[in-house]
Design a protein around this motif. Structure first.
Motif, short mmCIF file in Angstrom:
data_model
loop_
_atom_site.label_atom_id
_atom_site.label_comp_id
_atom_site.label_asym_id
_atom_site.label_seq_id
_atom_site.Cartn_x
_atom_site.Cartn_y
_atom_site.Cartn_z
N CYS A 139 1.02 -1.14 0.03
CA CYS A 139 0.05 0.02 -0.01
C CYS A 139 0.92 1.12 0.06
O CYS A 139 1.52 1.46 1.07
CB CYS A 139 -1.03 0.05 1.33
SG CYS A 139 -2.15 1.34 1.08
N GLN A 140 1.17 1.73 -1.30
CA GLN A 140 2.08 2.94 -1.29
C GLN A 140 1.49 3.75 -2.19
O GLN A 140 0.73 3.83 -2.91
CB GLN A 140 3.23 2.47 -2.15
CG GLN A 140 4.08 1.27 -1.12
CD GLN A 140 5.21 0.50 -1.89
OE1 GLN A 140 5.60 0.96 -3.13
NE2 GLN A 140 6.11 0.04 -1.42
N SER A 155 4.04 4.98 2.70
CA SER A 155 3.52 3.55 2.50
C SER A 155 2.89 3.19 3.91
O SER A 155 2.60 4.01 4.81
CB SER A 155 5.01 2.95 2.76
OG SER A 155 4.89 1.67 2.62
N THR A 156 2.36 1.94 3.89
CA THR A 156 1.76 1.56 5.37
C THR A 156 2.69 1.33 6.44
O THR A 156 3.70 0.93 6.26
CB THR A 156 0.85 0.27 5.03
OG1 THR A 156 0.15 0.05 6.17
CG2 THR A 156 1.40 -0.98 4.36
N ASP A 159 -0.64 -2.95 8.22
CA ASP A 159 -1.15 -3.87 7.00
C ASP A 159 -1.17 -3.09 5.72
O ASP A 159 -1.66 -1.80 5.56
CB ASP A 159 -2.51 -4.32 7.33
CG ASP A 159 -2.65 -5.04 8.76
OD1 ASP A 159 -1.41 -5.60 9.09
OD2 ASP A 159 -3.71 -5.29 9.34
N ALA A 160 -0.98 -3.91 4.58
CA ALA A 160 -1.63 -3.63 3.38
C ALA A 160 -3.11 -3.33 3.09
O ALA A 160 -3.49 -4.13 4.11
CB ALA A 160 -1.04 -4.47 2.34
N VAL A 161 -3.95 -2.65 2.53
CA VAL A 161 -5.01 -2.42 2.21
C VAL A 161 -5.92 -3.61 1.76
O VAL A 161 -6.94 -4.12 2.24
CB VAL A 161 -5.58 -1.14 1.80
CG1 VAL A 161 -5.17 -1.07 0.16
CG2 VAL A 161 -7.16 -0.84 1.72
N ASP A 207 1.47 8.34 4.67
CA ASP A 207 1.41 7.00 5.28
C ASP A 207 0.18 6.61 5.51
O ASP A 207 -0.63 7.28 5.60
CB ASP A 207 2.46 6.87 6.52
CG ASP A 207 3.78 6.85 6.18
OD1 ASP A 207 4.06 6.82 4.98
OD2 ASP A 207 4.62 7.20 7.05
N PHE A 208 0.04 5.08 5.34
CA PHE A 208 -1.29 4.70 5.77
C PHE A 208 -1.18 3.82 6.78
O PHE A 208 -0.18 3.17 7.38
CB PHE A 208 -1.49 3.72 4.39
CG PHE A 208 -1.52 4.34 3.19
CD1 PHE A 208 -2.84 4.92 2.62
CD2 PHE A 208 -0.44 4.42 2.50
CE1 PHE A 208 -2.77 5.31 1.25
CE2 PHE A 208 -0.33 5.04 1.23
CZ PHE A 208 -1.60 5.62 0.47
N SER A 209 -2.46 3.35 7.46
CA SER A 209 -2.61 2.40 8.57
C SER A 209 -3.90 1.76 8.54
O SER A 209 -4.83 2.62 8.22
CB SER A 209 -2.40 3.24 9.92
OG SER A 209 -2.83 2.30 11.05
N PHE A 210 -3.81 0.56 8.69
CA PHE A 210 -5.13 -0.19 8.57
C PHE A 210 -5.37 -1.01 9.77
O PHE A 210 -6.61 -1.61 9.81
CB PHE A 210 -5.38 -0.99 7.27
CG PHE A 210 -5.38 0.09 6.21
CD1 PHE A 210 -6.71 0.70 5.70
CD2 PHE A 210 -4.36 0.18 5.37
CE1 PHE A 210 -6.80 1.49 4.63
CE2 PHE A 210 -4.37 1.17 4.20
CZ PHE A 210 -5.69 1.88 4.13
N ARG A 251 -5.54 10.12 2.28
CA ARG A 251 -3.58 10.01 2.03
C ARG A 251 -3.14 10.67 0.40
O ARG A 251 -2.45 11.51 0.55
CB ARG A 251 -3.32 8.74 2.08
CG ARG A 251 -3.34 7.87 3.40
CD ARG A 251 -2.72 8.44 4.35
NE ARG A 251 -3.42 9.67 5.17
CZ ARG A 251 -2.51 10.37 6.08
NH1 ARG A 251 -1.34 10.25 6.12
NH2 ARG A 251 -3.34 11.57 6.51
#
Ligand code: KG4
Ligand code: ZN
Length: 369
Positions: A139-140, A155-156, A159-161, A207-210, A251
């Motif tokens: 997830c980028q 980037s995450t 977890d990746a989405v 950045d991502f977060s799941f 994002r």
């Protein structure tokens, strides 16, 4: 220029023949869903053996459907990583053997570069563009400036989405593979029924977060009776999907805002990878692009999920630039698209490589601090 592409990095055995004038002459994908379904996920050893069982037949089928013999090819491309190493070895060895026997150039393609360049095969998108790469393992957000020139903007951190879709589907007792079955279950659902966190919303940076979202779904799902009432299952799936889409949009908005300062020439958002086939996410991103006056490109769903046409195309892009590989190429389980990005888990940050990317990356880094 005609290239045979081979993809074996996960649970699809795939072969395709593609031309430099953007024609897909054949595109064969054999999914190993049935082999892995009893385990609820991909088992690497089973995947590697299945690739070995099927690859020769699939390559033969792709060549036959394209109406080609090996002598007609300009090169042979295979996913060289990142991925499950047993499968990558099968694809790479097959491609090397064909290249050696027929004296053809061999091209080791980064699987992520395959996803990243697909929009140029399907829609002839020009460089540079902003890329949201959303798959089961990645997830980028990347600035794509050319073949081999990628700057990581975000980037995450967990977890990746796609992984979040898969795990959420499991919690909702939805069948494997999770992403598509969750999308289907969510269709009649009410996305406003459950209040779920919007990860990273309002935070600076890209950045991502799941994991927080996933945990929130788990708490609700665990409190539900079994078997899950259909209505609740649909509503929770829809609520999760809406939260994930909103987080991705947020994002991307930050990336577009940063790029409007540092790289105003970037006017297109491309979404790629398996999760890019999700219609709710595509619609949400279309709306965002409207706000920013960006063009939006999403390849057709069958070219978003893993396939070999994208590997053949990336092979063509590399072959045109003379970027061929030796038969001593070693398959890579890990292979970041931006080799200068330093992973400092749990946070992924980027280091500038040249002046062109410097601005975008320092903007992204400054925004995070
Ligand atoms: O790119 P891909 O086929 O394989 C990897 O390189 O990971 O992506 C697979 C991921 C899986 O997590 C799958 O659940 C997700 O993409 N996916 C979806 C959809 N179709 C596939 N997620 C949400 N909605 C979909 N329609
Ligand atoms: Zn993929």
């Amino acid at each position: 220029m005609i290239v045979l592409g081979i993809e074996t990095s996960c649970d699809e055995t795939a072969a395709a023949v593609v031309t430099a004038d953007r024609r897909i002459l054949s595109n064969v994908v054999l999914s190993q869903l049935d082999e892995h379904r009893p385990y609820g996920g991909v088992v690497p050893e089973i995947a590697a053996r299945a690739h070995l069982d099927h690859i020769d037949r699939l390559v033969g089928q792709a060549m036959e459907e394209a109406g080609m013999g090996f002598a007609d090819l300009s090169g042979v491309a295979a996913t060289g990583g990142p991925g499950l190493i047993g499968g990558v070895i099968v694809g790479v060895m097959t491609a090397k053997a064909i290249a050696a026997v027929h004296s053809l150039p061999f091209l080791a393609v980064n699987h992520l570069e395959g996803h990243a360049l697909t929009a140029r095969l399907t829609d002839d998108v020009a460089f540079p563009y902003l890329l949201l790469l959303v798959s089961g393992g990645h997830c980028q957000l990347l600035l794509v400036e050319g073949v081999g020139h990628y700057a990581l903007l975000g980037s995450t951190i967990d977890d990746a989405v796609g992984e979040a879709f898969d795990k959420t589907a499991k919690m909702l007792d939805l069948p494997y593979p999770g992403g598509p079955s969750l999308e289907k279950a969510a269709m009649p659902g009410d996305p406003a029924r459950y209040t779920l966190p919007r990860p990273m919303l309002g935070r600076p940076g890209c950045d991502f977060s799941f994991s927080g979202l996933k945990t929130a779904v788990r708490h609700i799902a665990e409190a539900m009776p079994r078997p899950l009432p259909e209505r609740a299952q649909a509503d929770l799936a829809a609520s999760f999907q809406a939260a994930a889409a909103e987080s991705l949009v947020n994002r991307c908005r930050n990336a577009m805002t940063a790029l409007s300062q540092s790289h105003p020439e970037v006017r297109t958002l491309v979404v790629a990878g398996g999760v890019a086939s999700n219609q709710t996410i595509r619609t949400a991103l279309t709306g965002l692009c409207g706000d920013f006056g960006y063009g939006f490109t999403a390849p057709p769903p069958r070219l978003c999920t893993d396939n070999a046409a994208m590997i053949a195309w990336a092979g063509i892009e590399r072959l045109r630039l003379g970027l061929t590989d030796g038969l001593d190429f070693a398959p890579r389980p890990r292979w970041p698209l931006d080799p200068d990005a330093i992973s400092v888990q749990p946070r992924v940050t980027a280091r500038p490589r040249d002046s062109a990317r410097d601005a975008a990356q320092s903007t992204a880094l400054a925004a995070r601090s």
